[in-house]
Design an enzyme around this catalytic site. Structure first.
Site, PDB file in Angstrom:
ATOM      1  N   ASP A 221       0.842  -1.203   0.000  1.00  0.00           N
ATOM      2  CA  ASP A 221       0.000   0.000   0.000  1.00  0.00           C
ATOM      3  C   ASP A 221       0.875   1.250   0.000  1.00  0.00           C
ATOM      4  O   ASP A 221       1.657   1.471   0.931  1.00  0.00           O
ATOM      5  CB  ASP A 221      -0.897  -0.006   1.240  1.00  0.00           C
ATOM      6  CG  ASP A 221      -1.930   1.111   1.221  1.00  0.00           C
ATOM      7  OD1 ASP A 221      -1.917   1.918   0.278  1.00  0.00           O
ATOM      8  OD2 ASP A 221      -2.749   1.166   2.163  1.00  0.00           O
TER       9      ASP A 221
ATOM     10  N   LYS B 122      -1.135  -1.503  -4.412  1.00  0.00           N
ATOM     11  CA  LYS B 122      -1.903  -0.257  -4.474  1.00  0.00           C
ATOM     12  C   LYS B 122      -0.916   0.900  -4.527  1.00  0.00           C
ATOM     13  O   LYS B 122      -0.223   1.181  -3.555  1.00  0.00           O
ATOM     14  CB  LYS B 122      -2.832  -0.135  -3.261  1.00  0.00           C
ATOM     15  CG  LYS B 122      -3.796   1.036  -3.363  1.00  0.00           C
ATOM     16  CD  LYS B 122      -4.909   0.933  -2.339  1.00  0.00           C
ATOM     17  CE  LYS B 122      -4.480   1.366  -0.972  1.00  0.00           C
ATOM     18  NZ  LYS B 122      -5.608   1.356  -0.009  1.00  0.00           N
TER      19      LYS B 122
END
Length: 749
Positions: free
Chosen positions: A566, A595
């Site tokens: 992330d 992500k």
């Protein structure tokens, strides 16, 4: 003035119509039109985090059983139900479902109603996370209505505004049935997509409302000449509890002529509005002082240890604004103030002439708004150890021991006593949550933390220091968080933490020059991490105020309750530094594999030679990062939603977005979505288009693909055998099956 009969009749009829409704207007001849809209990040019809499958995409306003479209007109005469299974209430922007009307800037209003909370928080077994909410809202602009039907590969970008909410919010993130009322206001927004330095305030004014006992209550939102009033009262009562915020012109910044007021729900909430009324009156708005963003306060971080095994002692510090630092030892100045640059390490070597020495540092910033002197004091104690450069530590160690293998130290004493270039040897056992404080030693080499045995387990570790090597340890229960810079993390295992396993981030009060930078995470694994909210527990994260040069290499992230990797970025922080991820695997995480950003902030992250397999949302996702990403030599296999999703930027054309080379998308079973990639592509990429809907010819050669077995682990947590995913994907890459280039029409080959 005399009126003709027809005029009088018209006035009478209009008056009767208005009295027959629940709306009264002092400054307008025609009642405002009410409409429904859903807009902002995470309101798209694909958003599914902690949403029941049958509710994915639900962001609806319903009246008398009819769901309103953006073109439908309505009024307040019947109950209104608002249900939101997406969006969020963020610091600088909102994604929400809104039943609203437009009012001119030159009127004030009072909006009130009975509100019944039908449901609050995720309908799954997850806990609330304070991004959901519902209530009354006024804002200066609307967001763009979400796309319906949704264009594949597109998701809604942030929608920022200045606003005031009378918001129903979770009481403590622990319960779905206990909420509180908050006045939430946002100021300083100058762009519809958001900007840095915007300010949000959240003030609770009614606590611990039990929805099982009192699901219905009264809410009010009022604009006056000098501000806004939010209020709560029990059902059927006029015993109002209220809170006020100054600045009636807050909602006329981005649109000088109008503002928008109504009822909202966001993320996971369902409410019904009844007995609603809107009253307006002429406004004589008192101008507010121009908004001035709060700047980061000057910060002086002492980076010297409180213990020393040598008479030679480096006084070290870091600052977040350019300036000067003067050092005092035992009340005496060690020389004239020295210049120091923001983010650089300040160091001055002195001698310790007594057992305990007292130091004072005086920092005077030469830039920023606050140029007053900042002082901090600390003491240093000389100690004697067996071998200062090789300190042994045990969970049962004691501060009075000499640090030898037979007389190990406790972890806190050893961290403070270790000189640059030294090694802290960890004996087997469980160590409680530990903080390695700010330090900046580098001239004598990096400090090292590593086990001398087989299993040194930390129940949480916070690395605020710089120039440390952390090797071969295990983290569980609490996260490993890195806020320092120039650290090397190698062969670390994080698992079953209650938040992200391994995270590089910075505190929000240190300023960009002190953001965590140039950290390397190498050959490490993070798995089975889970937050109580069933979200936010990534495997690896480099997010929330990080500088340049952070690298993740050779990492394995699997079975985490959120993303594998992330790189989230908040609007209010501005763009993070670019991160590189390479030679890494993301497997079976509940959200995305990789992500690569957030909230529309353009950052040129790189992801190379990596694999995303079986993640429950997307394999590789820009997550609203329209920057010049570099995505190359990656493989995505059987991710539930998109294998690759890189959206079109709302700000500029594809030519300023990512570069994609040698990426491969694979599925062992037909998927629901095509890959959706916008940017600079060439013929080396192979992305999926669903055959049944494609007119593009697919390669005729086919080869059966067999999934490899899952990695096996011993009771000690170590791999019994090497994972064969990489070998599998390399073989698959040689036999590209049912794959071809896919692009948006505007993207050149």
């Amino acid at each position: 003035m005399k009126y003709a009969a027809s005029g009088l009749l018209s006035v009478a009829l209009n008056s009767l119509l208005l009295l027959g409704s629940n709306q009264r207007f002092a400054t307008q001849d025609v009642a405002p039109v009410w409409r429904g809209i859903a807009f902002g990040q995470s309101t798209d019809v694909n958003f599914a985090t902690n949403v029941l499958p049958e509710k994915v995409g639900v962001n609806d306003v319903t009246i008398n059983g009819k769901k309103l479209t953006v073109n439908d007109k309505a009024d307040l005469s019947a109950p209104i139900t608002i249900e939101s299974r997406g969006g969020k209430i963020a610091n600088t922007h909102d994604g929400l479902t809104f039943f609203y009307t437009q009012l001119p800037a030159n009127v004030n209003f009072t909006l009130q109603s009975d509100v019944t909370v039908e449901q609050f928080g995720p309908e799954s077994d997850a806990k609330p996370n304070a991004q959901e909410g519902a209530g009354l809202l006024v804002r200066d602009i609307l967001g763009v209505p979400r796309q319906e039907p949704l264009k594949e590969g597109y998701e809604e970008f942030p929608a920022a505004s200045n606003m005031v909410m009378n918001a129903i919010m979770t009481q403590d993130k622990k319960s779905k049935t206990e909420v509180k009322m908050q006045l939430i206001s946002r100021n300083g927004v100058t762009q519809p997509w958001g900007n840095t330095n915007a300010e949000i305030t959240r003030t609770s004014y009614q606590e611990k409302i039990n929805l099982e006992q009192t699901p219905t209550f009264r809410l009010k939102l009022e604009r006056t000449n000098d501000g806004f009033i939010t209020a709560y009262a029990p059902k059927g009562s006029d015993q109002w509890v209220s809170k006020t915020v100054k600045g009636a012109d807050l909602v006329t910044h981005q649109d000088k002529d109008h503002y928008y007021v109504g009822f909202f729900a966001s993320r996971n909430a369902k409410i019904t509005i009844s007995n609603a009324s809107l009253t307006t009156s002429p406004a004589n708005t008192k101008p507010s002082a121009p908004f001035k963003a709060e700047t980061t306060a000057p910060l002086l971080q002492v980076a010297s240890s409180s213990l020393s095994t040598s008479d030679t002692y480096p006084v070290q510090a870091r600052v977040n604004y350019n300036g000067t630092v003067e050092v005092f030892q035992n009340g005496k100045s060690l020389g004239k103030p020295q210049r120091v640059r923001a983010g650089d390490d300040f160091s001055l070597t002195t001698r310790l002439t007594q057992q305990k020495s007292d130091f004072k540092l005086v920092y005077i910033p030469s830039e920023g708004e606050d140029k007053t002197a900042k002082e901090t004091s600390f003491s240093v104690e000389k100690i004697t150890l067996a071998d200062a450069r090789n300190l042994y530590v045990s969970p049962e160690g004691k501060a009075g021991n000499d640090g030898s293998k037979n007389a190990p130290l406790d972890i806190k004493t050893a961290i403070n006593a270790l000189p640059g270039g030294g090694t802290l040897w960890l004996m087997d056992g469980d160590y409680s949550a530990t903080v390695i404080p700010v330090s900046a030693t580098q001239r004598k080499g990096m400090k090292t933390l590593m086990p001398v045995g087989k299993k040194a387990v930390f129940h949480g570790l916070q690395l605020n220091a710089s120039y440390w090597k952390v090797k071969g340890i295990e983290i569980t229960e609490k996260s490993f968080r890195i806020e320092g810079s120039h650290n090397q993390i190698e062969r670390l295992l994080a698992h079953h933490c209650d938040n992200t396993g391994i995270q590089v981030s910075s505190s929000d009060n240190v300023g960009r020059p002190l953001w965590a930078s140039h950290n390397l995470i190498l050959n490490s694994e993070s798995h089975s991490n889970q937050h109580p909210s069933k979200k936010d527990a990534d495997g690896f994260a480099v997010k929330m105020r990080v500088g340049e040069g952070n690298v993740i290499r050779g990492a394995f992230s699997h079975d985490n309750v959120d993303d594998g990797f992330d790189l989230f970025n908040k609007i209010e922080d501005g763009p993070n530094g670019a991160v590189m991820i390479e030679n890494s695997i993301s497997l079976n995480n509940t959200s995305n594999g990789f992500k690569l950003g957030g909230e529309g902030q353009p950052v040129a992250h790189q992801v190379k030679n990596s694999i995303a397999i079986g993640n429950h949302m997307d394999g590789f996702s820009d997550n609203f990062n329209p920057g010049a990403l570099q995505v190359s030599n990656n493989i995505a296999l059987d991710n539930v939603r998109f294998n690759f999703i890189f959206r079109p930027s709302p700000y500029y054309g594809y030519e300023k977005q990512g570069i994609f080379k040698n990426n491969v998308s694979l599925r062992t079973q037909p998927g629901k979505y095509d890959d959706a990639v916008v940017g600079r592509l060439d013929a080396s990429n192979y992305f999926i288009r669903i055959i049944e809907r494609s007119t593009v010819r697919v390669r005729k050669s086919r080869r059966r693909i067999t999934n490899p077995s899952r990695c096996q682990r011993s009771s000690a947590g170590m791999k019994k055998a090497a994972c064969n995913w990489v070998i599998f994907c390399r073989r698959s890459n040689r036999h590209k099956t049912q794959r071809h280039r896919n692009r948006y029409p505007s993207t050149p080959a």
